[in-house]
Design an enzyme around this catalytic site. Structure first.
Site, PDB file in Angstrom:
ATOM      1  N   SER A 151       0.606  -1.019  -0.090  1.00  0.00           N
ATOM      2  CA  SER A 151       0.382   0.335  -0.168  1.00  0.00           C
ATOM      3  C   SER A 151       0.919   1.246   0.295  1.00  0.00           C
ATOM      4  O   SER A 151       0.360   2.118  -1.069  1.00  0.00           O
ATOM      5  CB  SER A 151      -1.107  -0.261   1.285  1.00  0.00           C
ATOM      6  N   GLU A 152       1.771   1.005   0.642  1.00  0.00           N
ATOM      7  CA  GLU A 152       3.019   2.604   0.928  1.00  0.00           C
ATOM      8  C   GLU A 152       4.286   2.169   1.003  1.00  0.00           C
ATOM      9  O   GLU A 152       4.683   1.290   1.312  1.00  0.00           O
ATOM     10  CB  GLU A 152       2.624   3.372   1.785  1.00  0.00           C
ATOM     11  N   THR A 153       4.982   2.149   0.259  1.00  0.00           N
ATOM     12  CA  THR A 153       6.465   2.457   0.610  1.00  0.00           C
ATOM     13  C   THR A 153       7.215   4.117   1.064  1.00  0.00           C
ATOM     14  O   THR A 153       6.812   5.382   0.414  1.00  0.00           O
ATOM     15  CB  THR A 153       7.239   1.860  -0.618  1.00  0.00           C
ATOM     16  N   HIS A 160       0.971   5.797   8.469  1.00  0.00           N
ATOM     17  CA  HIS A 160       1.959   4.489   8.881  1.00  0.00           C
ATOM     18  C   HIS A 160       2.845   4.273   8.296  1.00  0.00           C
ATOM     19  O   HIS A 160       3.727   3.683   9.008  1.00  0.00           O
ATOM     20  CB  HIS A 160       0.616   2.966   7.961  1.00  0.00           C
TER      21      HIS A 160
END
Length: 304
Positions: A45-47, A76
């Site tokens: 979902s995110e990096t 997050h």
């Protein structure tokens, strides 16, 4: 060949395979295009990419990417990156509260890492003060988007966009059973919601919860970010807390400090718990914080 090392961490959980997955890349100087391609390759979902700050008085700069877009701020990745930097001694820490400043797209983001004798007890970030957007009046369309009946939306609360850098449309739901029934209609989203920044990211919640310590049960859908559903959404949780306080879902307290816990990711098999603190002076919200725990679950390398 260049080797890029990263740490895989589950954020907003105390157990492996819970919370929201995050890849944290060690400090490097990559182009935005390459960072976006890496985020698409990993398809989390995110990096997040750690970089040197432009201001030497700040600890680090963070660049945050979903598989589709770069984000000006996200919860997050900020919490998870701080946890990894403390755990791996990338930034020196001491017992007690460690106050750091990260540079992100929205500006400076204050972060607190709480250290105890046996490790990190909590990471908390301060978010930009939320801005409240327009109410959304098409309640029948919102119900159709979620494959719910109109009666399953909470009639006592408004549908409203709130943002601390990334706008989300908040849709209150009557019950936990209705939350679990949600089937997100991408065809409805593409036709009626995707064209506006105020309605393209959807956040749903109910005050019925699975866990007794929770305040709200939440789900978030963001096809525009390349995220069909997110197990824990920090960027949406601060504005969620502000919404709950503003509309009286969480009662005001004499101290002016309201504490909220959002449970999320249950439907995805990745239980997440996000602690939200809303501070008011009089009728004005003056500070918004979110926090939680994390677990390092692995590491890896990319070869370029």
């Amino acid at each position: 060949m260049k080797t890029l090392n990263y740490t895989l961490v589950d954020v907003f959980t105390t157990k492996p395979f819970g919370g929201n997955q995050l890849a944290v890349f060690e400090e490097t100087n990559l182009s935005p295009d390459l960072m976006q391609r890496i985020a698409r390759e990993l398809n989390l979902s995110e990096t997040v990419f750690i970089r040197k700050p432009t201001d030497p008085k700040k600890e680090k700069s963070l660049r945050i990417f979903t598989p589709q877009v770069e984000l000006p701020m996200a919860g997050h990745p900020t919490i998870g990156a701080a946890y990894v930097m403390a755990e791996k001694d990338i930034i020196d820490t001491k017992t007690g509260a460690n106050e750091w400043i990260f540079e992100e797209g929205v500006g400076d983001v204050p972060v607190t890492v709480e250290m105890v004798d046996n490790g990190i007890s909590k990471v908390e970030m301060e978010q930009p003060l939320p801005s409240f957007g327009d109410y959304y009046s098409e309640r029948e369309l919102a119900a159709e988007l979620l494959s719910l009946s109109l009666e399953e939306l909470d009639p006592s609360l408004p549908l409203q966009t709130v943002s601390s850098g990334v706008p989300f449309l908040y849709i209150p739901i009557q019950s936990l059973s209705a939350m679990k029934k949600i089937n997100f209609r991408t065809d409805v989203w593409e036709k009626y919601f995707s064209g506006s920044p105020n309605t393209k990211h959807i956040f749903t919640f109910t005050t019925e919860t699975q866990e007794p310590q929770s305040t709200v049960h939440s789900r978030m859908f963001a096809p525009a970010m390349g995220i069909s559903e997110d197990p824990a959404t920090g960027a949406a949780s601060g504005p969620l807390g502000a919404y709950l306080v503003k509309h009286g879902v969480v009662p005001s307290v004499d101290s002016g400090i309201s504490t909220i816990r959002s449970e999320q990711g249950m439907e995805m098999g990745r239980p997440s718990f996000i602690d939200i603190t809303i501070i008011k002076e009089g009728n004005e919200i003056t500070k918004v914080k979110i926090g939680g725990k994390s677990v390092i679950i692995g590491s890896g390398s990319l070869y370029l």
